[in-house]
Design a protein around this motif. Structure first.
Motif, PDB file in Angstrom:
ATOM      1  N   THR A  10       0.839  -1.189   0.000  1.00  0.00           N
ATOM      2  CA  THR A  10       0.000   0.000   0.000  1.00  0.00           C
ATOM      3  C   THR A  10       0.877   1.243   0.000  1.00  0.00           C
ATOM      4  N   PHE A 128       0.472  11.578 -11.281  1.00  0.00           N
ATOM      5  CA  PHE A 128      -0.475  10.467 -11.208  1.00  0.00           C
ATOM      6  C   PHE A 128      -0.305   9.699  -9.898  1.00  0.00           C
ATOM      7  N   LEU A 129       0.935   9.393  -9.535  1.00  0.00           N
ATOM      8  CA  LEU A 129       1.186   8.610  -8.324  1.00  0.00           C
ATOM      9  C   LEU A 129       0.764   9.358  -7.054  1.00  0.00           C
ATOM     10  N   SER A 131      -1.835  10.774  -6.653  1.00  0.00           N
ATOM     11  CA  SER A 131      -3.272  10.534  -6.488  1.00  0.00           C
ATOM     12  C   SER A 131      -3.567   9.090  -6.048  1.00  0.00           C
ATOM     13  N   GLN A 132      -2.529   8.330  -5.734  1.00  0.00           N
ATOM     14  CA  GLN A 132      -2.685   6.899  -5.451  1.00  0.00           C
ATOM     15  C   GLN A 132      -2.545   6.543  -3.973  1.00  0.00           C
ATOM     16  N   ASN A 133      -2.912   7.456  -3.076  1.00  0.00           N
ATOM     17  CA  ASN A 133      -2.831   7.143  -1.652  1.00  0.00           C
ATOM     18  C   ASN A 133      -3.699   5.925  -1.315  1.00  0.00           C
ATOM     19  N   THR A 135      -3.501   2.900  -2.230  1.00  0.00           N
ATOM     20  CA  THR A 135      -3.700   1.897  -3.282  1.00  0.00           C
ATOM     21  C   THR A 135      -2.483   0.972  -3.325  1.00  0.00           C
ATOM     22  N   ILE A 137       0.608  -0.751  -4.888  1.00  0.00           N
ATOM     23  CA  ILE A 137       1.618  -0.392  -5.882  1.00  0.00           C
ATOM     24  C   ILE A 137       2.675  -1.481  -5.866  1.00  0.00           C
ATOM     25  N   ALA A 148       0.855   0.877 -10.922  1.00  0.00           N
ATOM     26  CA  ALA A 148      -0.091   1.534 -10.017  1.00  0.00           C
ATOM     27  C   ALA A 148      -1.307   1.983 -10.808  1.00  0.00           C
ATOM     28  N   GLY A 149      -2.472   1.741 -10.253  1.00  0.00           N
ATOM     29  CA  GLY A 149      -3.705   2.227 -10.866  1.00  0.00           C
ATOM     30  C   GLY A 149      -3.894   1.806 -12.308  1.00  0.00           C
ATOM     31  N   LYS A 151      -1.613   1.383 -14.511  1.00  0.00           N
ATOM     32  CA  LYS A 151      -0.570   1.945 -15.382  1.00  0.00           C
ATOM     33  C   LYS A 151       0.794   1.402 -14.982  1.00  0.00           C
TER      34      LYS A 151
END
Length: 193
Positions: A10, A128-129, A131-133, A135, A137, A148-149, A151
């Motif tokens: 995470t 972009f990363l 915005s990935q709190n 999530t 990875i 991530a996400g 991508k």
């Protein structure tokens, strides 16, 4: 150091820019000279309130990111003084990777020496990363990719640092692994004195 090919977990995001080593590990916690126990002081001015209670709003105190292995930070991470305690505190807390669009050179070098993977990525990927709190990875050191996400992003790592992570070595371990060659070289040099 342990050999590492892939790190998954995470992500915790701290968007602040110019996070210096005094914010990572404040000076009042630098009295010790071993690495153990520094994690409890990581970002202590942000993680704790004035009465030493956990700040529920800080990302590393939240349930979903408390166990994060991957930290995504704002631009210019690790700037300021050269204190090696900063990567020690991150590693002791459980952080294995720091990703930013810019990481201070001294902090980057100290991180590599202590088993913390510092990754610098381009600005668009970084945005972009951020915005990935909270999530999942995945960082693949061998392939030099971040997933991530949905991508995939490429990142660069110095060949020697990559070799050390993949083989579980620090700089001293690398030198010791070449002891036979060093001894042979030294013996040859003594013949010419």
């Amino acid at each position: 150091m342990k050999a590492v090919k892939k790190i998954s977990g995470t992500a915790a995001v701290i968007e602040n820019e110019n996070i210096d080593t005094d914010q990572i590990i404040p000076a009042e916690h630098l009295k010790i000279t071993n690495k153990s126990g520094l994690g409890k002081h990581l970002f202590s001015n942000w993680r704790y309130t004035a009465d030493e209670q956990e700040n529920a709003e800080f990302v590393l105190n939240k349930k979903e990111t408390r166990q994060s292995k991957i930290l995504i930070a704002g631009d210019n991470f690790g700037c300021g003084s050269s204190r090696e305690h900063a990567p020690w505190a991150l590693v002791d807390f459980g952080i294995e990777v720091v990703i930013s669009s810019s990481i201070a050179d001294i902090f980057r070098n100290n991180s590599i020496k202590n088993g913390l993977l510092p990754i610098v990525i381009d600005t668009e990927s970084h945005q972009f990363l951020l915005s990935q709190n909270a999530t999942e990875i995945s960082v693949d050191i061998e392939a030099q990719t971040i997933e991530a996400g949905g991508k995939v992003f490429q990142f660069e790592i110095e060949p020697f640092a990559r070799y050390c992570f993949l083989n579980g070595m620090d700089q001293l371990d690398f030198l010791i692994s070449h002891q036979d060659k060093i001894t042979t070289f030294e013996n040859q040099q003594t013949r010419y004195e």
